[in-house]
Scaffold this active site. Structure first.
Site, PDB file in Angstrom:
ATOM      1  N   SER A 163       1.043  -1.210   0.681  1.00 15.23           N
ATOM      2  CA  SER A 163      -0.267  -0.027  -0.029  1.00 15.23           C
ATOM      3  C   SER A 163       0.339   1.161  -0.138  1.00 15.23           C
ATOM      4  CB  SER A 163      -1.074   0.172   1.240  1.00 15.23           C
ATOM      5  OG  SER A 163      -1.922   0.685   0.649  1.00 15.23           O
ATOM      6  N   HIS A 167      -7.462  -5.893   0.181  1.00 14.38           N
ATOM      7  CA  HIS A 167      -6.632  -4.621  -0.004  1.00 14.38           C
ATOM      8  C   HIS A 167      -5.231  -5.353   0.860  1.00 14.38           C
ATOM      9  CE1 HIS A 167      -4.154  -1.521  -0.328  1.00 14.38           C
ATOM     10  NE2 HIS A 167      -4.007  -0.744   0.996  1.00 14.38           N
TER      11      HIS A 167
END
Length: 263
Positions: free
Chosen positions: A92, A242
């Site tokens: 991320s 994610h």
């Protein structure tokens, strides 16, 4: 800025004329080095590993954030441990930081692994955090259950709330242990992506790992990924969101292992 590092190494380094590269792990927004602890413990069986707290996170110092600044922090910190090229593994925001370092100092990067983020603006849409978090009125004492109740009105998403709770100091004189003000001030830069000269690219091997259920790597990102990282490959982890390393740790490690062994 020198950052806080958790170092894990093999009990005995393998005999080799060419030492294996150090692996540097970089967490995402509101995370910390130990979020990648499972991966680090596995990789440390064969490689020297450094898990880093980015600025304003974990036990690292605080200050303004851009990807250029964070990449420079990581560069400076790595150089305190090794002068050899390293394997960068970032998730991320940590993935964007790792990409920035590879693009600005390619000589430092042996190979690159990016967890569920593309080189471009966007990401973190599901965080949905209120700036009111800066102004939480903490009681004189706080335990984990009370902290969960205190943050629930501001962070209704259970997963995000659990992530944020790791950034609290509990017990006596509770409060945020991270640079929350600097993070909120820097969110436009964190949501964005640096402007690089048109000919910028990283020639080394790069692996992008996408969560099937995550929106952060899409086909419209592929041309920029190819331009900046011409030798990239993309793997998708089925049924993962994610947080790919938490949703499917075994598959995540399998992909990372295969990439490292191939290069």
């Amino acid at each position: 800025m020198l950052l806080n590092v958790i170092e894990r190494n093999p009990d005995t380094l393998p005999a080799s004329d060419t030492p294996l590269p150090t692996i540097v792990l970089i967490h995402g927004l509101f995370g910390q080095a130990r979020n990648l602890g499972f991966a680090q413990r596995h990789l440390a069986a064969t490689h020297r590993t450094l898990a880093i707290d980015l600025r304003n996170h974990g036990k690292s110092p605080h200050g303004p954030m851009t990807y250029q600044i964070m990449a420079e922090d990581v560069r400076e910190t790595i150089r305190h441990f090794t002068t050899e090229p390293v394997i960068l593994l970032g998730h991320s925001m940590g993935g964007k930081t790792a990409m920035t370092l590879a693009l600005t100092h390619p000589e430092m990067v042996h190979s690159l692994i990016v967890g569920d983020i593309a080189p471009g603006a966007g990401g973190f849409a599901n965080m949905d955090l209120s700036s009111g978090l800066e102004h939480v009125n903490f009681p004189a004492r706080l335990d984990r259950k009370e902290a969960d109740a205190l943050l629930r009105p501001l962070i209704p998403n259970d997963s995000v709330r659990q992530l944020m709770m790791q950034n609290l100091t509990l017990g006596e004189t509770p409060g945020w242990s991270i640079g929350l003000h600097d993070i909120f001030q820097s969110l436009p830069a964190v949501m964005g992506w640096p402007d690089f000269p048109p000919d910028t690219h990283y020639e080394g091997p790069a692996l992008f790992i996408k969560g099937e259920l995550s929106p952060y790597i899409q086909p419209h990102n592929f041309p920029v990924m190819r331009q900046l990282f011409p030798h990239y490959t993309l793997e998708t982890i089925e049924k993962a969101g994610h947080w790919i390393h938490a949703d499917a740790p075994a598959r995540f490690i399998e992909l990372v292992d295969a990439f490292i062994k191939a290069h």
